[in-house]
Design a protein around this motif. Structure first.
Motif, mmCIF file in Angstrom:
data_model
loop_
_atom_site.group_PDB
_atom_site.id
_atom_site.type_symbol
_atom_site.label_atom_id
_atom_site.label_comp_id
_atom_site.label_asym_id
_atom_site.label_seq_id
_atom_site.Cartn_x
_atom_site.Cartn_y
_atom_site.Cartn_z
ATOM 1 N N LEU A 2 0.830 -1.208 0.000
ATOM 2 C CA LEU A 2 0.000 0.000 0.000
ATOM 3 C C LEU A 2 0.866 1.260 0.000
ATOM 4 O O LEU A 2 0.573 2.222 -0.721
ATOM 5 C CB LEU A 2 -0.931 0.001 1.206
ATOM 6 C CG LEU A 2 -2.089 -1.000 1.164
ATOM 7 C CD1 LEU A 2 -2.802 -1.052 2.502
ATOM 8 C CD2 LEU A 2 -3.069 -0.648 0.055
ATOM 9 N N CYS A 3 1.923 1.251 0.796
ATOM 10 C CA CYS A 3 2.816 2.413 0.841
ATOM 11 C C CYS A 3 3.542 2.591 -0.488
ATOM 12 O O CYS A 3 3.732 3.717 -0.963
ATOM 13 C CB CYS A 3 3.816 2.261 1.990
ATOM 14 S SG CYS A 3 3.080 2.395 3.638
ATOM 15 N N GLU A 4 3.935 1.473 -1.108
ATOM 16 C CA GLU A 4 4.586 1.544 -2.419
ATOM 17 C C GLU A 4 3.612 2.097 -3.462
ATOM 18 O O GLU A 4 3.978 2.939 -4.289
ATOM 19 C CB GLU A 4 5.056 0.155 -2.838
ATOM 20 C CG GLU A 4 5.699 0.130 -4.219
ATOM 21 C CD GLU A 4 5.899 -1.269 -4.761
ATOM 22 O OE1 GLU A 4 6.236 -1.380 -5.955
ATOM 23 O OE2 GLU A 4 5.698 -2.243 -4.015
ATOM 24 N N LEU A 5 2.364 1.625 -3.418
ATOM 25 C CA LEU A 5 1.347 2.115 -4.345
ATOM 26 C C LEU A 5 1.152 3.615 -4.197
ATOM 27 O O LEU A 5 1.143 4.357 -5.183
ATOM 28 C CB LEU A 5 0.027 1.385 -4.091
ATOM 29 C CG LEU A 5 -1.233 1.966 -4.749
ATOM 30 C CD1 LEU A 5 -1.127 1.878 -6.267
ATOM 31 C CD2 LEU A 5 -2.483 1.232 -4.260
ATOM 32 N N ALA A 6 1.024 4.064 -2.946
ATOM 33 C CA ALA A 6 0.816 5.491 -2.707
ATOM 34 C C ALA A 6 2.007 6.306 -3.195
ATOM 35 O O ALA A 6 1.846 7.351 -3.834
ATOM 36 C CB ALA A 6 0.577 5.733 -1.215
ATOM 37 N N GLY A 7 3.213 5.819 -2.900
ATOM 38 C CA GLY A 7 4.408 6.558 -3.302
ATOM 39 C C GLY A 7 4.585 6.616 -4.806
ATOM 40 O O GLY A 7 4.903 7.665 -5.369
ATOM 41 N N ARG A 8 4.344 5.496 -5.489
ATOM 42 C CA ARG A 8 4.561 5.441 -6.933
ATOM 43 C C ARG A 8 3.508 6.233 -7.697
ATOM 44 O O ARG A 8 3.806 6.872 -8.709
ATOM 45 C CB ARG A 8 4.554 3.979 -7.398
ATOM 46 C CG ARG A 8 4.868 3.799 -8.871
ATOM 47 C CD ARG A 8 4.998 2.340 -9.245
ATOM 48 N NE ARG A 8 6.107 1.687 -8.568
ATOM 49 C CZ ARG A 8 6.512 0.440 -8.826
ATOM 50 N NH1 ARG A 8 5.880 -0.267 -9.745
ATOM 51 N NH2 ARG A 8 7.526 -0.078 -8.175
ATOM 52 N N GLU A 9 2.265 6.199 -7.212
ATOM 53 C CA GLU A 9 1.174 6.873 -7.916
ATOM 54 C C GLU A 9 0.924 8.290 -7.409
ATOM 55 O O GLU A 9 0.063 8.998 -7.937
ATOM 56 C CB GLU A 9 -0.118 6.051 -7.783
ATOM 57 C CG GLU A 9 -0.010 4.611 -8.262
ATOM 58 C CD GLU A 9 0.244 4.505 -9.749
ATOM 59 O OE1 GLU A 9 -0.094 5.463 -10.467
ATOM 60 O OE2 GLU A 9 0.786 3.469 -10.190
ATOM 61 N N GLY A 10 1.644 8.711 -6.367
ATOM 62 C CA GLY A 10 1.420 10.035 -5.802
ATOM 63 C C GLY A 10 0.102 10.163 -5.070
ATOM 64 O O GLY A 10 -0.459 11.252 -4.945
ATOM 65 N N ALA A 11 -0.411 9.023 -4.572
ATOM 66 C CA ALA A 11 -1.697 9.017 -3.875
ATOM 67 C C ALA A 11 -1.497 9.295 -2.383
ATOM 68 O O ALA A 11 -0.410 9.121 -1.827
ATOM 69 C CB ALA A 11 -2.392 7.671 -4.060
ATOM 70 N N THR A 12 -2.561 9.718 -1.742
ATOM 71 C CA THR A 12 -2.594 9.916 -0.296
ATOM 72 C C THR A 12 -3.156 8.655 0.335
ATOM 73 O O THR A 12 -4.097 8.057 -0.187
ATOM 74 C CB THR A 12 -3.469 11.136 0.054
ATOM 75 O OG1 THR A 12 -2.960 12.278 -0.643
ATOM 76 C CG2 THR A 12 -3.475 11.402 1.545
ATOM 77 N N LEU A 13 -2.582 8.223 1.459
ATOM 78 C CA LEU A 13 -2.939 6.948 2.064
ATOM 79 C C LEU A 13 -3.353 7.125 3.515
ATOM 80 O O LEU A 13 -2.626 7.724 4.304
ATOM 81 C CB LEU A 13 -1.749 5.982 1.983
ATOM 82 C CG LEU A 13 -1.885 4.637 2.699
ATOM 83 C CD1 LEU A 13 -2.959 3.775 2.031
ATOM 84 C CD2 LEU A 13 -0.537 3.899 2.699
ATOM 85 N N LEU A 14 -4.532 6.599 3.863
ATOM 86 C CA LEU A 14 -4.971 6.509 5.251
ATOM 87 C C LEU A 14 -5.276 5.047 5.556
ATOM 88 O O LEU A 14 -6.012 4.392 4.801
ATOM 89 C CB LEU A 14 -6.235 7.341 5.512
ATOM 90 C CG LEU A 14 -6.057 8.851 5.668
ATOM 91 C CD1 LEU A 14 -6.047 9.521 4.299
ATOM 92 C CD2 LEU A 14 -7.154 9.443 6.538
ATOM 93 N N VAL A 15 -4.708 4.547 6.637
ATOM 94 C CA VAL A 15 -4.892 3.152 7.028
ATOM 95 C C VAL A 15 -5.413 3.102 8.456
ATOM 96 O O VAL A 15 -4.800 3.651 9.372
ATOM 97 C CB VAL A 15 -3.574 2.354 6.926
ATOM 98 C CG1 VAL A 15 -3.800 0.898 7.338
ATOM 99 C CG2 VAL A 15 -3.010 2.417 5.515
ATOM 100 N N ASN A 16 -6.550 2.439 8.638
ATOM 101 C CA ASN A 16 -7.089 2.135 9.962
ATOM 102 C C ASN A 16 -6.342 0.901 10.440
ATOM 103 O O ASN A 16 -6.509 -0.192 9.906
ATOM 104 C CB ASN A 16 -8.598 1.886 9.838
ATOM 105 C CG ASN A 16 -9.231 1.412 11.131
ATOM 106 O OD1 ASN A 16 -8.572 1.208 12.146
ATOM 107 N ND2 ASN A 16 -10.534 1.204 11.085
#
Length: 259
Positions: free
Chosen positions: A189-203
């Motif tokens: 998930l962190c790799e996805l967010a970093g590569r795509e420039g997305a913002t990530l929130l994880v419960n």
């Protein structure tokens, strides 16, 4: 504008206030973990951000849109930009892996193309590439019940990859997995967010996964923001105050943290 801005928001179910006076802002590209005891309002917070719940007070702005004002197509457009990974992977058991992955493209397709894809998968190369990134390319035509729990969650991550969301909300995505598999999914998930420039929130239920993965932690208790700050500032005293009776049941006293 930050992708998530919550201003004095409250949510009620019946007479019970699940969230009350929430003030949160999440920066573009930030990776945020949300923690707290059972019933703290973590899942409701994610539903609020995604437009699945409406505030009775205050204002919630997601990707520049006031969620209270969204209906129909405008709400559908927002949800196309928000990837939601649930506690259960939500794969459709009757559909093969390729179809489950391509569910992430439904918001980008017209209905006839979506229906045709059930017979002849569209954008097959995109699905293959996404499965390759989660090391499951060889399971393209498998059914979900032929996969392990960790593999099913990786398929759900591949679905997010093809969706290309600007904001990812992961609601306890690793609670049913052991620590090693949990680390793997959080890493993806962190790799996805970093590569795509997305913002990530994880419960997050497993606090051992905080360090090294997240920029900030938001702690909820009884529907309010109890604390927020970098993972390095979390202490045993803070966790005792936050979790109360759940502190020992969750074995939080075994974490290597300052007193």
């Amino acid at each position: 504008m930050p992708p998530v801005v919550i201003e004095r928001a409250a949510v009620s179910y019946g007479r019970a206030r699940v969230l009350d006076g929430i003030e949160v802002s999440v920066a573009l590209g930030e990776r945020v973990a949300v923690i707290g005891p059972s019933g703290a309002g973590k899942t409701t917070l994610f539903r609020l951000i995604a437009g699945l719940a409406k505030p009775i007070e205050g204002r919630v702005t997601t990707l520049g849109q006031d969620v209270s004002q969204l209906r129909g197509r405008s709400l559908a457009r927002l949800r196309r930009e928000v990837g939601f990974l649930h506690q259960q992977d939500n794969l459709i058991p009757q559909l093969r892996v390729v179809h489950n992955v391509l569910m992430g493209r439904l918001g980008h397709w017209w209905l006839p193309r979506a229906l045709w894809s059930l017979l002849w998968p569209q954008e097959l190369g995109r699905a293959m590439a996404a499965l390759s990134r989660v090391e499951l390319a060889e399971r393209l035509w498998s059914l979900p019940d032929e996969l392990s729990g960790g593999q099913q969650q990786r398929v759900a991550v591949a679905r997010l990859i093809v969706q290309q969301p600007r904001l990812v909300l992961a609601d306890e995505p690793v609670s049913a997995l052991d620590l090693r598999l949990g680390q793997e999914i959080i890493g993806l998930l962190c790799e996805l967010a970093g590569r795509e420039g997305a913002t990530l929130l994880v419960n997050l239920h497993t606090l051992d996964l905080l360090q090294g993965n997240f920029d900030r932690v938001i702690a909820l208790r009884a529907g309010e923001v109890f604390w927020q700050g970098p993972p390095a500032d979390i202490s045993q005293h803070l966790l005792r105050e936050l979790y109360g009776a759940e502190y020992r049941a969750l074995h939080l006293d075994e974490m290597a943290l300052p007193a």
